[in-house]
Write a protein that holds these residues in place. Structure first.
Motif, PDB file in Angstrom:
ATOM      1  N   GLU A 188       1.459  -2.210  -4.948  1.00  0.00           N
ATOM      2  CA  GLU A 188       2.750  -2.762  -4.537  1.00  0.00           C
ATOM      3  C   GLU A 188       3.377  -1.862  -3.478  1.00  0.00           C
ATOM      4  N   GLY A 189       4.107  -2.468  -2.539  1.00  0.00           N
ATOM      5  CA  GLY A 189       4.829  -1.687  -1.549  1.00  0.00           C
ATOM      6  C   GLY A 189       4.674  -2.235  -0.151  1.00  0.00           C
ATOM      7  N   ILE A 190       5.135  -1.466   0.819  1.00  0.00           N
ATOM      8  CA  ILE A 190       5.068  -1.888   2.214  1.00  0.00           C
ATOM      9  C   ILE A 190       4.075  -1.017   2.973  1.00  0.00           C
ATOM     10  N   TYR A 191       3.422  -1.645   3.928  1.00  0.00           N
ATOM     11  CA  TYR A 191       2.410  -0.984   4.753  1.00  0.00           C
ATOM     12  C   TYR A 191       2.794  -1.182   6.217  1.00  0.00           C
ATOM     13  N   THR A 201      -2.504   2.897   0.987  1.00  0.00           N
ATOM     14  CA  THR A 201      -1.538   3.996   0.955  1.00  0.00           C
ATOM     15  C   THR A 201      -0.179   3.482   1.442  1.00  0.00           C
ATOM     16  N   PRO A 202       0.560   2.766   0.567  1.00  0.00           N
ATOM     17  CA  PRO A 202       1.860   2.220   0.977  1.00  0.00           C
ATOM     18  C   PRO A 202       2.908   3.322   1.149  1.00  0.00           C
ATOM     19  N   GLU A 203       3.983   2.975   1.856  1.00  0.00           N
ATOM     20  CA  GLU A 203       5.126   3.881   1.949  1.00  0.00           C
ATOM     21  C   GLU A 203       5.713   4.063   0.551  1.00  0.00           C
ATOM     22  N   LYS A 221      15.024   3.185   0.741  1.00  0.00           N
ATOM     23  CA  LYS A 221      14.865   4.177  -0.318  1.00  0.00           C
ATOM     24  C   LYS A 221      15.917   5.258  -0.119  1.00  0.00           C
ATOM     25  N   ILE A 222      16.277   5.904  -1.198  1.00  0.00           N
ATOM     26  CA  ILE A 222      17.234   7.007  -1.163  1.00  0.00           C
ATOM     27  C   ILE A 222      16.450   8.305  -1.258  1.00  0.00           C
ATOM     28  N   GLU A 223      16.650   9.167  -0.264  1.00  0.00           N
ATOM     29  CA  GLU A 223      15.951  10.448  -0.246  1.00  0.00           C
ATOM     30  C   GLU A 223      16.927  11.545   0.141  1.00  0.00           C
ATOM     31  N   ASN A 224      17.078  12.520  -0.737  1.00  0.00           N
ATOM     32  CA  ASN A 224      18.019  13.629  -0.521  1.00  0.00           C
ATOM     33  C   ASN A 224      19.430  13.122  -0.246  1.00  0.00           C
ATOM     34  N   GLY A 225      19.794  12.074  -0.976  1.00  0.00           N
ATOM     35  CA  GLY A 225      21.138  11.536  -0.840  1.00  0.00           C
ATOM     36  C   GLY A 225      21.355  10.654   0.371  1.00  0.00           C
ATOM     37  N   PHE A 236       3.695  -4.225   8.559  1.00  0.00           N
ATOM     38  CA  PHE A 236       2.436  -4.915   8.836  1.00  0.00           C
ATOM     39  C   PHE A 236       2.142  -5.900   7.708  1.00  0.00           C
ATOM     40  N   ILE A 237       2.215  -5.398   6.490  1.00  0.00           N
ATOM     41  CA  ILE A 237       2.004  -6.192   5.284  1.00  0.00           C
ATOM     42  C   ILE A 237       2.887  -5.615   4.188  1.00  0.00           C
ATOM     43  N   TYR A 238       3.376  -6.454   3.303  1.00  0.00           N
ATOM     44  CA  TYR A 238       3.971  -5.956   2.068  1.00  0.00           C
ATOM     45  C   TYR A 238       3.302  -6.652   0.888  1.00  0.00           C
TER      46      TYR A 238
END
Length: 320
Positions: A188-191, A201-203, A221-225, A236-238
């Protein structure tokens, strides 16, 4: 008494320059000739239909390497590797003024630094020609085909995965073992590109967001606030709920899988803008005198009928 006659030869002449106008700085060209059958073809030439064997003057490796060296000074730490998988010519004579010529062309390019290789570009196709002297046309324009291939290679960026010599020597088999082909369930995820999809290897840690009508808007996504966003047009694909969806000119469409690979069941004209010339795209930009001899529609693609359109795992392009 047995009398043997030597087969007359028609040599491929690699004319003109093939300077490197891309970003890669290569020390030299190394050709790996993987053809099991080195015979290119025995074709009828001129009005008397004399049968001649088409051949490189020395060998494919020596002639292509010398041709490259004339236009490119040595420099840089990397070498350009060309793997020649297939090169065949054939002619079908007709009762009309034009005969039909077929050129099978399969080449892959890699960049080499030390003992590591990275994929650059490949062309695996069949060109069709129609001309009275079609054998002569194909042989005399062979340098155009290779020149355009080199130009595409120069402008290609290396795929950031290291390969070994054995892997590039059988790259098709290597690609067929990508996780997307071998795993029963897609992650699952986005590519963001074809390589990440086929290597699965999705994001990481992104969540899909949609508009009120259900149309995909973006992934966040939330990263370091801080909130990071990836808009849908950059995907490209999800993969969601076990199903993959490919980004196309007409929006996202479901991706299917069979023994041949991953494909869209779609009308081809939904993949491109209305003014895109699919034949020029497939011929990768052939120009000059050779253009008059190409049969652009030997088996015309019906752009309006739903059909299987595959995703090439080596380039991410559509394969008809």
């Amino acid at each position: 008494m047995i009398i043997s006659f030597a087969q007359n030869k028609e040599f491929i002449k690699l004319k003109g320059d093939i300077p490197n106008n891309g970003e890669g700085d290569y020390n030299s060209l190394i050709v790996i000739d993987k053809r099991e059958d080195k015979t290119i073809g025995i074709l009828p030439f001129e009005d008397n239909k004399e049968m001649k064997e088409v051949s490189f003057q020395n060998s494919a490796a020596e002639d292509l390497t010398n041709w490259y060296r004339k236009s490119n000074l040595k420099g840089g730490k990397q070498d350009l590797i060309l793997v020649l998988n297939d090169l065949k010519l054939s002619v079908k004579e007709t009762n009309e003024r034009r005969n039909i010529g077929t050129m099978t062309f399969s080449v892959q390019s890699f960049v080499k630094e030390g003992d590591k290789y990275q994929f650059l570009y490949k062309k695996d196709t069949v060109f069709m020609f129609s001309h009275r002297d079609v054998a002569d046309i194909m042989v005399k324009n062979m340098h155009h085909i290779f020149s355009l291939y080199f130009d595409k290679t120069y402008k290609s960026k290396p795929v950031n995965y290291d390969l070994t010599l054995s892997e590039i020597s059988d790259y098709q088999n290597y690609v067929n073992n990508y996780p997307a082909f071998k795993n029963e369930v897609l992650k699952e995820g986005i590519y963001l590109d074809y390589n990440s999809f086929f290597r699965q290897t999705p994001e990481e840690n992104y969540t899909l967001e949609r508009f009120e009508d259900g149309k995909l808007d973006r992934a966040i996504k939330i990263e370091n606030g801080k909130k990071k966003r990836i808009p849908s047009h950059k995907m490209f694909i999800y993969v969601e709920n076990g199903k993959a969806f490919k980004n196309t000119f007409s929006g996202f469409h479901e991706v299917n899988k069979n023994d041949k690979g991953f494909y869209l069941f779609i009308k081809p004209d939904m993949l491109y803008p209305s003014d895109y010339n699919i034949n020029f795209g497939m011929m990768f930009g052939l120009v000059g005198g050779i253009i008059d001899a190409i049969m652009f529609n030997p088996n015309k693609i019906d752009m309006k009928t739903v059909r299987e359109v595959y995703i090439d795992p080596m380039t991410g392009n559509y394969d008809f």
